[in-house]
Write a protein that holds these residues in place. Structure first.
Motif, PDB file in Angstrom:
ATOM      1  N   TRP A 332       0.841  -1.204   0.000  1.00 20.77           N
ATOM      2  CA  TRP A 332       0.000   0.000   0.000  1.00 20.77           C
ATOM      3  C   TRP A 332       0.878   1.257   0.000  1.00 20.77           C
ATOM      4  CZ3 TRP A 332      -5.546   0.686   1.167  1.00 20.77           C
ATOM      5  CH2 TRP A 332      -5.891   2.016   1.401  1.00 20.77           C
ATOM      6  N   LEU A 333       1.876   1.295   0.892  1.00 22.95           N
ATOM      7  CA  LEU A 333       2.700   2.489   1.040  1.00 22.95           C
ATOM      8  C   LEU A 333       3.612   2.721  -0.162  1.00 22.95           C
ATOM      9  CD1 LEU A 333       3.488   2.140   4.825  1.00 22.95           C
ATOM     10  CD2 LEU A 333       2.237   4.018   3.750  1.00 22.95           C
ATOM     11  N   LEU A 334       4.187   1.663  -0.704  1.00 17.02           N
ATOM     12  CA  LEU A 334       5.032   1.829  -1.884  1.00 17.02           C
ATOM     13  C   LEU A 334       4.222   2.294  -3.083  1.00 17.02           C
ATOM     14  CD1 LEU A 334       7.431  -1.247  -1.610  1.00 17.02           C
ATOM     15  CD2 LEU A 334       7.937   1.150  -1.102  1.00 17.02           C
ATOM     16  N   ALA A 335       2.978   1.824  -3.190  1.00 20.67           N
ATOM     17  CA  ALA A 335       2.111   2.300  -4.264  1.00 20.67           C
ATOM     18  C   ALA A 335       1.696   3.748  -4.036  1.00 20.67           C
ATOM     19  CB  ALA A 335       0.870   1.410  -4.365  1.00 20.67           C
ATOM     20  N   SER A 336       1.653   4.174  -2.774  1.00 19.05           N
ATOM     21  CA  SER A 336       1.264   5.550  -2.457  1.00 19.05           C
ATOM     22  C   SER A 336       2.385   6.542  -2.729  1.00 19.05           C
ATOM     23  CB  SER A 336       0.857   5.642  -0.981  1.00 19.05           C
ATOM     24  OG  SER A 336      -0.240   4.796  -0.697  1.00 19.05           O
ATOM     25  N   ALA A 337       3.646   6.108  -2.612  1.00 20.25           N
ATOM     26  CA  ALA A 337       4.792   7.007  -2.827  1.00 20.25           C
ATOM     27  C   ALA A 337       5.873   6.286  -3.623  1.00 20.25           C
ATOM     28  CB  ALA A 337       5.330   7.480  -1.477  1.00 20.25           C
ATOM     29  N   PRO A 338       5.619   5.975  -4.899  1.00 21.13           N
ATOM     30  CA  PRO A 338       6.580   5.194  -5.688  1.00 21.13           C
ATOM     31  C   PRO A 338       7.901   5.908  -5.929  1.00 21.13           C
ATOM     32  CG  PRO A 338       4.827   6.048  -7.086  1.00 21.13           C
ATOM     33  CD  PRO A 338       4.415   6.329  -5.674  1.00 21.13           C
ATOM     34  N   GLY A 339       7.936   7.232  -5.813  1.00 23.71           N
ATOM     35  CA  GLY A 339       9.166   7.969  -6.031  1.00 23.71           C
ATOM     36  C   GLY A 339       9.962   8.229  -4.767  1.00 23.71           C
ATOM     37  N   ALA A 340       9.518   7.685  -3.639  1.00 21.90           N
ATOM     38  CA  ALA A 340      10.190   7.953  -2.359  1.00 21.90           C
ATOM     39  C   ALA A 340      10.237   6.683  -1.530  1.00 21.90           C
ATOM     40  CB  ALA A 340       9.480   9.072  -1.613  1.00 21.90           C
ATOM     41  N   ARG A 341      10.804   5.629  -2.121  1.00 20.40           N
ATOM     42  CA  ARG A 341      10.790   4.324  -1.449  1.00 20.40           C
ATOM     43  C   ARG A 341      11.502   4.334  -0.103  1.00 20.40           C
ATOM     44  NH1 ARG A 341      12.492   2.846  -6.405  1.00 20.40           N
ATOM     45  NH2 ARG A 341      14.562   2.520  -5.518  1.00 20.40           N
ATOM     46  N   GLU A 342      12.715   4.920  -0.075  1.00 24.81           N
ATOM     47  CA  GLU A 342      13.489   4.879   1.166  1.00 24.81           C
ATOM     48  C   GLU A 342      12.819   5.702   2.252  1.00 24.81           C
ATOM     49  OE1 GLU A 342      18.050   5.649   2.732  1.00 24.81           O
ATOM     50  OE2 GLU A 342      17.674   5.190   0.615  1.00 24.81           O
ATOM     51  N   GLY A 343      12.287   6.861   1.885  1.00 24.29           N
ATOM     52  CA  GLY A 343      11.614   7.696   2.869  1.00 24.29           C
ATOM     53  C   GLY A 343      10.366   7.052   3.435  1.00 24.29           C
ATOM     54  N   VAL A 344       9.536   6.491   2.561  1.00 27.93           N
ATOM     55  CA  VAL A 344       8.299   5.882   3.050  1.00 27.93           C
ATOM     56  C   VAL A 344       8.591   4.593   3.804  1.00 27.93           C
ATOM     57  CG1 VAL A 344       7.615   4.382   1.115  1.00 27.93           C
ATOM     58  CG2 VAL A 344       5.870   5.626   2.383  1.00 27.93           C
ATOM     59  N   SER A 345       9.683   3.906   3.447  1.00 22.01           N
ATOM     60  CA  SER A 345      10.064   2.712   4.197  1.00 22.01           C
ATOM     61  C   SER A 345      10.508   3.070   5.613  1.00 22.01           C
ATOM     62  CB  SER A 345      11.181   1.951   3.477  1.00 22.01           C
ATOM     63  OG  SER A 345      10.713   1.398   2.261  1.00 22.01           O
ATOM     64  N   ALA A 346      11.236   4.206   5.748  1.00 21.37           N
ATOM     65  CA  ALA A 346      11.641   4.649   7.079  1.00 21.37           C
ATOM     66  C   ALA A 346      10.424   4.976   7.930  1.00 21.37           C
ATOM     67  CB  ALA A 346      12.556   5.865   6.974  1.00 21.37           C
ATOM     68  N   LEU A 347       9.424   5.634   7.339  1.00 23.44           N
ATOM     69  CA  LEU A 347       8.191   5.914   8.073  1.00 23.44           C
ATOM     70  C   LEU A 347       7.476   4.623   8.456  1.00 23.44           C
ATOM     71  CD1 LEU A 347       6.728   8.946   6.087  1.00 23.44           C
ATOM     72  CD2 LEU A 347       7.732   8.975   8.382  1.00 23.44           C
ATOM     73  N   PHE A 348       7.433   3.690   7.524  1.00 23.99           N
ATOM     74  CA  PHE A 348       6.789   2.396   7.781  1.00 23.99           C
ATOM     75  C   PHE A 348       7.428   1.704   8.975  1.00 23.99           C
ATOM     76  CE2 PHE A 348       7.018  -2.236   6.946  1.00 23.99           C
ATOM     77  CZ  PHE A 348       5.676  -2.561   7.042  1.00 23.99           C
ATOM     78  N   VAL A 349       8.764   1.654   8.982  1.00 26.86           N
ATOM     79  CA  VAL A 349       9.472   0.992  10.080  1.00 26.86           C
ATOM     80  C   VAL A 349       9.222   1.722  11.389  1.00 26.86           C
ATOM     81  CG1 VAL A 349      11.741   0.360  10.981  1.00 26.86           C
ATOM     82  CG2 VAL A 349      11.244   0.076   8.552  1.00 26.86           C
ATOM     83  N   GLY A 350       9.249   3.058  11.347  1.00 26.09           N
ATOM     84  CA  GLY A 350       9.007   3.816  12.564  1.00 26.09           C
ATOM     85  C   GLY A 350       7.626   3.585  13.140  1.00 26.09           C
ATOM     86  N   VAL A 351       6.602   3.676  12.283  1.00 28.75           N
ATOM     87  CA  VAL A 351       5.232   3.470  12.758  1.00 28.75           C
ATOM     88  C   VAL A 351       5.011   2.024  13.190  1.00 28.75           C
ATOM     89  CG1 VAL A 351       2.799   3.482  12.050  1.00 28.75           C
ATOM     90  CG2 VAL A 351       4.299   5.383  11.416  1.00 28.75           C
ATOM     91  N   PHE A 352       5.540   1.084  12.428  1.00 29.05           N
ATOM     92  CA  PHE A 352       5.364  -0.329  12.744  1.00 29.05           C
ATOM     93  C   PHE A 352       5.917  -0.634  14.144  1.00 29.05           C
ATOM     94  CE2 PHE A 352       5.647  -4.859  12.533  1.00 29.05           C
ATOM     95  CZ  PHE A 352       4.824  -5.288  11.509  1.00 29.05           C
ATOM     96  N   ASN A 353       7.117  -0.155  14.403  1.00 31.91           N
ATOM     97  CA  ASN A 353       7.743  -0.460  15.687  1.00 31.91           C
ATOM     98  C   ASN A 353       7.165   0.364  16.829  1.00 31.91           C
ATOM     99  OD1 ASN A 353      10.057  -2.496  15.272  1.00 31.91           O
ATOM    100  ND2 ASN A 353      10.227  -1.126  13.529  1.00 31.91           N
ATOM    101  N   GLY A 354       6.752   1.585  16.530  1.00 24.14           N
ATOM    102  CA  GLY A 354       6.039   2.345  17.541  1.00 24.14           C
ATOM    103  C   GLY A 354       4.742   1.656  17.929  1.00 24.14           C
TER     104      GLY A 354
END
Length: 398
Positions: A332-354
């Motif tokens: 879902w997130l990669l499809a939402s921001a295909p031009g910012a993979r590393e940034g959205v992945s960092a947010l994903f990891v942060g929210v997931f672990n929070g």
């Protein structure tokens, strides 16, 4: 940043054979498996940890909360902070931190030392997860980037569903300290594999914290992060305390609980691959199914799990649905921001672990204040909220 990532999409590491590239990707999968297993290891060991360190089960659950909070902060901070350094060096250093954290946890004579150890695990876990997620594109030809990225994330998915039962079994065969020693040694083995198999990976892009945070303003990204937060918080509010719940509801002993958690894990692996295929076609539809099934299964466990057989069936369905959460939300997130993979992945990891930290904390407060079975109703309610957000929130781009 988007232009840099487009270039990375078409340029694998020069001069590397396909076999060596895939070996490096497998080493990254081993790293993600190890960090997530390290994070969740206390789940199946809460009862013996609490007894040895003379704390309640709710307090013992803070070992998960601390690690999740540190991982949530370290992922979006370490990614831009270490952006200038060679990725192979950074990953090896972080795996070393992870190993020290696990070995310190195994030695800990009291809860304060255990807490410090889990802080180190959180630093290593958050950094490795965020950085490894975007490296497949630099290791294999462009046509293989999709499958290679899936393999890297499979380490997270498999650890999420198999790490806990493996730790529980080892804890029963030996003791809970042996489980932490085993994962600490595994981290060292993976460190050596990364050093041997990864090429030099110098920094290729400038990544600023402000640019990462601005992604939250995109409605599909915001919706995806909210779904991650609700599903993962609900799951860990319940699953962190699954052992005492099964002991209270079904009367299962330690050995039986290990078997039940293995059933859960195997179902979760199947759910991961099934949801991966479904999410590629329809991220929203896949997450709607996951939210509905997870809400019903978790909430019904205290009511219908009175026998070992019934508890096993419920855990199998639970694992099947939760096994797809990582791949479904990440798609879902990669499809939402295909031009910012590393940034959205960092947010994903942060929210997931929070969310892991928050779930463990809420579950502990509920278990100590209301009763251990109430954590299941809390988890089911949060999964139902995730279903509603998925249904009515902003949709990712095609």
């Amino acid at each position: 940043m988007a232009r840099t990532e487009e270039i990375e999409d078409i340029a694998a590491a020069p001069g590397r054979t396909a076999a060596r590239g895939w070996a490096a990707v497998a080493a990254l999968a081993g790293a993600t498996f190890t960090v997530v297993t390290s994070e969740m290891l206390p789940v199946g060991l809460l009862t013996p940890i609490g007894g040895a360190l003379r704390v309640t089960e709710g307090t013992a659950g803070l070992t998960l909360t601390v690690t999740g909070l540190v991982g949530a902060v370290s992922a979006p901070l370490l990614t831009p902070l270490l952006a200038r350094f060679d990725r192979r060096t950074v990953l090896c250093a972080l795996m070393g931190v992870l190993s020290v954290g696990n070995l310190l946890a195994a030695w800990s004579p009291h809860f304060a030392v255990m807490t410090a150890a889990r802080v180190l695990v959180g630093v290593g876990m958050g950094g490795v997860w965020a950085i490894a997620a975007g490296l497949a594109v630099r290791l294999v030809p462009s046509r293989s980037v999709g499958p290679a990225t899936s393999l890297v994330f499979s380490g997270i998915a498999v650890a999420s569903v198999l790490g806990v039962p493996a730790g529980t079994y080892l804890g029963e065969l030996r003791d809970w300290r042996s489980a932490f020693v085993a994962v600490g040694v595994l981290a060292l083995v993976v460190l050596l594999a990364l050093a041997a198999l990864l090429p030099r990976l110098p920094a290729q892009q400038e990544l600023l914290l402000g640019g990462v945070l601005r992604l939250i303003g995109d409605p599909p990204v915001r919706t995806g992060l909210a779904v991650v937060a609700l599903l993962v918080t609900g799951h860990f509010a319940a699953y962190t305390y699954v052992r005492p719940v099964l002991e209270a509801v079904s009367g299962a002993g330690a050995g039986t609980i290990g078997t039940l958690l293995l059933v859960y894990g195997l179902a979760g692996v199947a759910g991961n691959f099934a949801s991966g295929a479904g999410a590629g076609r329809s991220p929203r539809g896949t997450l709607l199914v996951i939210g509905a099934v997870l809400a019903a299964t978790v909430a019904l466990t205290p009511l219908l799990g009175g026998s070992v057989l019934a508890a096993g069936a419920l855990l199998a369905v639970w694992g099947l649905s939760y096994g797809g959460v990582s791949v479904g939300t990440q798609t879902w997130l990669l499809a939402s921001a295909p031009g910012a993979r590393e940034g959205v992945s960092a947010l994903f990891v942060g929210v997931f672990n929070g969310a892991i930290a928050l779930g463990a904390l809420l579950g502990g407060l509920t278990a100590d204040g209301v009763g251990v079975t109430a954590v299941m109703w809390l988890g089911g309610g949060l999964a139902a909220a995730a279903f509603a957000v998925t249904a009515f929130g902003g949709s990712p781009r095609s």
